[in-house]
Design a protein around this motif. Structure first.
Motif, mmCIF file in Angstrom:
data_model
loop_
_atom_site.group_PDB
_atom_site.id
_atom_site.type_symbol
_atom_site.label_atom_id
_atom_site.label_comp_id
_atom_site.label_asym_id
_atom_site.label_seq_id
_atom_site.Cartn_x
_atom_site.Cartn_y
_atom_site.Cartn_z
ATOM 1 N N THR A 1 2.220 2.242 18.995
ATOM 2 C CA THR A 1 0.739 2.403 18.645
ATOM 3 C C THR A 1 0.422 1.705 17.508
ATOM 4 O OG1 THR A 1 0.827 4.588 19.488
ATOM 5 C CG2 THR A 1 -0.946 4.006 18.559
ATOM 6 N N GLU A 2 1.449 1.717 16.392
ATOM 7 C CA GLU A 2 0.963 1.118 15.049
ATOM 8 C C GLU A 2 1.085 -0.565 15.115
ATOM 9 O OE1 GLU A 2 -0.392 2.239 12.553
ATOM 10 O OE2 GLU A 2 -0.278 4.057 13.428
ATOM 11 N N ILE A 3 1.974 -1.132 16.067
ATOM 12 C CA ILE A 3 2.023 -2.593 16.583
ATOM 13 C C ILE A 3 0.690 -2.955 17.088
ATOM 14 C CG2 ILE A 3 3.224 -4.111 17.895
ATOM 15 C CD1 ILE A 3 5.667 -2.834 17.396
ATOM 16 N N TYR A 4 0.299 -2.036 18.045
ATOM 17 C CA TYR A 4 -1.021 -2.387 18.686
ATOM 18 C C TYR A 4 -2.096 -2.364 17.614
ATOM 19 C CZ TYR A 4 -4.954 -1.878 21.585
ATOM 20 O OH TYR A 4 -6.210 -2.146 22.596
ATOM 21 N N ARG A 5 -2.299 -1.419 16.704
ATOM 22 C CA ARG A 5 -3.367 -1.601 15.696
ATOM 23 C C ARG A 5 -3.307 -2.678 15.088
ATOM 24 N NH1 ARG A 5 -2.883 4.811 13.896
ATOM 25 N NH2 ARG A 5 -3.681 6.078 16.130
ATOM 26 N N LYS A 6 -2.137 -2.842 14.583
ATOM 27 C CA LYS A 6 -1.966 -4.068 13.357
ATOM 28 C C LYS A 6 -2.346 -5.143 14.152
ATOM 29 C CE LYS A 6 1.641 -2.292 10.350
ATOM 30 N NZ LYS A 6 1.278 -0.777 10.857
ATOM 31 N N ASN A 7 -2.140 -5.506 15.491
ATOM 32 C CA ASN A 7 -2.587 -6.546 16.194
ATOM 33 C C ASN A 7 -4.018 -6.837 16.103
ATOM 34 O OD1 ASN A 7 -3.431 -7.553 19.077
ATOM 35 N ND2 ASN A 7 -2.032 -8.910 18.423
ATOM 36 N N ILE A 8 -4.770 -5.864 16.480
ATOM 37 C CA ILE A 8 -6.193 -5.780 16.539
ATOM 38 C C ILE A 8 -6.784 -6.217 15.335
ATOM 39 C CG2 ILE A 8 -8.250 -4.483 17.539
ATOM 40 C CD1 ILE A 8 -6.407 -5.419 19.720
ATOM 41 N N SER A 9 -6.378 -5.450 14.246
ATOM 42 C CA SER A 9 -6.785 -5.718 13.077
ATOM 43 C C SER A 9 -6.493 -7.043 12.427
ATOM 44 C CB SER A 9 -6.406 -4.531 11.832
ATOM 45 O OG SER A 9 -6.564 -3.178 12.301
ATOM 46 N N VAL B 1 -2.822 -14.428 3.761
ATOM 47 C CA VAL B 1 -2.194 -14.012 4.637
ATOM 48 C C VAL B 1 -1.199 -12.712 4.332
ATOM 49 C CG1 VAL B 1 0.043 -14.392 6.181
ATOM 50 C CG2 VAL B 1 -1.723 -15.885 6.230
ATOM 51 N N VAL B 2 -0.462 -13.021 3.216
ATOM 52 C CA VAL B 2 0.163 -11.737 2.569
ATOM 53 C C VAL B 2 -0.637 -10.740 2.270
ATOM 54 C CG1 VAL B 2 1.405 -10.958 0.579
ATOM 55 C CG2 VAL B 2 2.080 -13.289 1.712
ATOM 56 N N PHE B 3 -1.930 -10.848 1.876
ATOM 57 C CA PHE B 3 -2.994 -9.600 1.464
ATOM 58 C C PHE B 3 -3.292 -9.013 3.021
ATOM 59 C CE2 PHE B 3 -7.302 -8.357 1.360
ATOM 60 C CZ PHE B 3 -7.340 -7.334 0.297
ATOM 61 N N VAL B 4 -3.552 -9.784 3.830
ATOM 62 C CA VAL B 4 -4.040 -9.215 5.169
ATOM 63 C C VAL B 4 -2.826 -8.293 5.630
ATOM 64 C CG1 VAL B 4 -4.433 -9.637 7.607
ATOM 65 C CG2 VAL B 4 -5.495 -11.026 5.685
ATOM 66 N N TRP B 5 -1.576 -8.769 5.739
ATOM 67 C CA TRP B 5 -0.461 -7.982 6.247
ATOM 68 C C TRP B 5 -0.299 -6.590 5.430
ATOM 69 C CZ3 TRP B 5 0.991 -8.408 11.048
ATOM 70 C CH2 TRP B 5 1.217 -9.784 11.575
ATOM 71 N N LEU B 6 -0.357 -6.705 4.263
ATOM 72 C CA LEU B 6 -0.299 -5.445 3.304
ATOM 73 C C LEU B 6 -1.568 -4.644 3.164
ATOM 74 C CD1 LEU B 6 1.025 -6.930 -0.117
ATOM 75 C CD2 LEU B 6 2.280 -5.643 1.498
ATOM 76 N N PHE B 7 -2.590 -5.337 3.519
ATOM 77 C CA PHE B 7 -3.736 -4.273 3.573
ATOM 78 C C PHE B 7 -3.877 -3.453 4.947
ATOM 79 C CE2 PHE B 7 -8.028 -4.145 5.712
ATOM 80 C CZ PHE B 7 -8.715 -3.390 4.696
ATOM 81 N N VAL B 8 -3.434 -4.381 6.021
ATOM 82 C CA VAL B 8 -3.369 -3.642 7.189
ATOM 83 C C VAL B 8 -2.234 -2.600 7.248
ATOM 84 C CG1 VAL B 8 -3.077 -3.928 9.958
ATOM 85 C CG2 VAL B 8 -4.380 -5.519 8.590
ATOM 86 N N LEU B 9 -0.976 -2.908 6.717
ATOM 87 C CA LEU B 9 -0.219 -1.672 6.678
ATOM 88 C C LEU B 9 -0.496 -0.740 5.782
ATOM 89 C CD1 LEU B 9 3.007 -1.194 7.173
ATOM 90 C CD2 LEU B 9 3.504 -2.339 5.024
ATOM 91 N N LEU B 10 -1.258 -0.861 4.732
ATOM 92 C CA LEU B 10 -1.524 0.521 3.952
ATOM 93 C C LEU B 10 -2.498 1.020 4.565
ATOM 94 C CD1 LEU B 10 -1.501 -1.287 0.486
ATOM 95 C CD2 LEU B 10 0.162 0.194 1.265
ATOM 96 N N MET B 11 -3.362 0.468 5.236
ATOM 97 C CA MET B 11 -4.548 1.278 5.932
ATOM 98 C C MET B 11 -3.923 2.304 7.040
ATOM 99 S SD MET B 11 -7.716 0.659 4.642
ATOM 100 C CE MET B 11 -8.606 1.107 5.869
ATOM 101 N N ASN B 12 -2.721 1.754 7.641
ATOM 102 C CA ASN B 12 -2.422 2.267 8.645
ATOM 103 C C ASN B 12 -1.245 3.641 8.334
ATOM 104 O OD1 ASN B 12 -3.705 1.064 10.819
ATOM 105 N ND2 ASN B 12 -2.078 -0.621 11.119
ATOM 106 N N ILE B 13 -0.970 3.706 7.279
ATOM 107 C CA ILE B 13 0.140 4.596 6.902
ATOM 108 C C ILE B 13 -0.580 6.116 6.861
ATOM 109 C CG2 ILE B 13 1.137 5.514 4.843
ATOM 110 C CD1 ILE B 13 1.919 2.738 4.056
ATOM 111 N N PRO B 14 -1.639 6.449 6.345
ATOM 112 C CA PRO B 14 -2.374 7.605 6.476
ATOM 113 C C PRO B 14 -2.469 8.116 7.904
ATOM 114 C CG PRO B 14 -3.495 6.480 4.937
ATOM 115 C CD PRO B 14 -2.850 5.443 5.636
ATOM 116 N N GLN B 15 -3.024 7.170 8.977
ATOM 117 C CA GLN B 15 -3.292 7.491 10.267
ATOM 118 C C GLN B 15 -1.750 7.648 10.934
ATOM 119 O OE1 GLN B 15 -6.399 5.373 12.526
ATOM 120 N NE2 GLN B 15 -6.276 4.181 10.435
ATOM 121 N N SER B 16 -0.753 7.110 10.509
ATOM 122 C CA SER B 16 0.625 7.239 10.979
ATOM 123 C C SER B 16 1.008 8.531 10.748
ATOM 124 C CB SER B 16 1.460 6.229 10.566
ATOM 125 O OG SER B 16 0.963 4.654 11.071
ATOM 126 N N LEU B 17 1.052 9.032 9.593
ATOM 127 C CA LEU B 17 1.520 10.421 9.131
ATOM 128 C C LEU B 17 0.492 11.412 9.632
ATOM 129 C CD1 LEU B 17 1.621 9.479 5.353
ATOM 130 C CD2 LEU B 17 3.538 9.714 6.872
#
Length: 286
Positions: free
Chosen positions: A88-96, A132-148
């Motif tokens: 699910t997170e792979i899907y969300r990260k792709n869209i973002s 690019v690095v900022f985007v990947w880190l931003f999306v990763l951090l944004m998805n952590i609370p939802q994943s938990l």
């Protein structure tokens, strides 16, 4: 999570077919695109840097689709909640990530066409990689609370199976509103960039004469707008207005972006098939 649950999801062959078709198209298209971009193009070009990361994002999504195909074909999920959350997170990260990288490509083309000299110090590979690095880190951090939150809900879920967890867990409305605002902001940026580039190519003929294949330049912007209006906007608006499994058709539409993105590489880059040496020479001449 239980593999089969009484009253739980039933097989949905139509969605298995749809995701299967997207996988069959998206996986080879993005794999070939990534190979060509890395093999034949220089990563010193910011445009190529953004396209490479867009291809990586789409390829990750395509790789995760067999799990969705299996789930909708059988109505069961034998891999547990952890793999479900990861998929699910792979899907969300792709869209973002896709929506952000597409916007970066749009802005980069705007600077190259409308402000070719003044933007040289901004349009560097170093700045592109930082973004690019900022985007990947931003999306990763944004998805952590939802994943938990999703993980806690699925552990106690007795009805839902992966991708049909609406009985046990729903998106936090605050996050949905944030993503809706973000995607509409990026759409506005794409519209402004498209308008400025179109106006420049039509009104400043002497300056725009240096732009090779103006049709392909505008095709980039057209594809970007199609991606937002067809794939991204309907999904995020649907998250606000649609409940339960009725969101599935919009999920299918959003997933199609991994098949549409390669069209931007193939038809919007004059030098897509050229050798890296030729592309480097043209880049130095611009």
């Amino acid at each position: 999570m239980n593999d089969t649950v009484e009253g739980g999801p039933q097989p949905e062959p139509i969605y298995a077919v749809v995701f299967g078709c997207i996988m069959v198209l998206g996986l080879p298209l993005n794999a070939v695109s990534l190979w060509i971009l890395l093999r034949r193009h220089s990563l010193r070009s910011p445009n190529v840097v953004f396209m490479v990361n867009l291809a990586i994002s789409d390829l990750l999504l395509a790789i995760s689709l067999p799990m969705r195909v299996y789930f909708y074909a059988t109505g069961t999920w034998p891999l547990g909640s952890s793999v479900c959350i990861l998929t699910t997170e792979i899907y969300r990260k792709n869209i973002s990530c896709s929506s952000i990288f597409i916007t970066f490509i749009c802005v980069d083309r705007l600077l190259a066409v409308v402000y070719p000299l003044r933007s040289r110090h901004l349009r560097t590979s170093s700045n592109a990689w930082k973004a690019v690095v900022f985007v990947w880190l931003f999306v990763l951090l944004m998805n952590i609370p939802q994943s938990l939150s999703m993980s806690r809900a699925l552990k106690n879920c007795t009805v839902a199976v992966c991708f049909d967890y609406h009985h046990c867990w729903t998106y936090d409305p605050a996050w949905v509103y944030f993503y809706v605002a973000l995607v509409f902001t990026m759409l506005a940026v794409n519209v402004v960039c498209t308008t400025l580039v179109s106006w420049t190519l039509r009104s400043h003929l002497s300056d725009s004469a240096k732009v090779r294949n103006k049709v392909n330049v505008m095709l980039i912007f057209f594809m970007n707008l199609v991606m937002f209006t067809v794939c991204f906007i309907p999904l995020y608006v649907g998250l606000l207005t649609i409940k339960g499994t009725a969101i599935r058709p919009l999920v299918c539409l959003a997933t199609m972006n991994c098949c549409l993105d390669p069209l931007m590489y193939y038809f919007s880059l004059d030098n897509f098939w050229k050798k890296k040496e030729d592309v480097d020479l043209e880049t130095r001449e611009e």
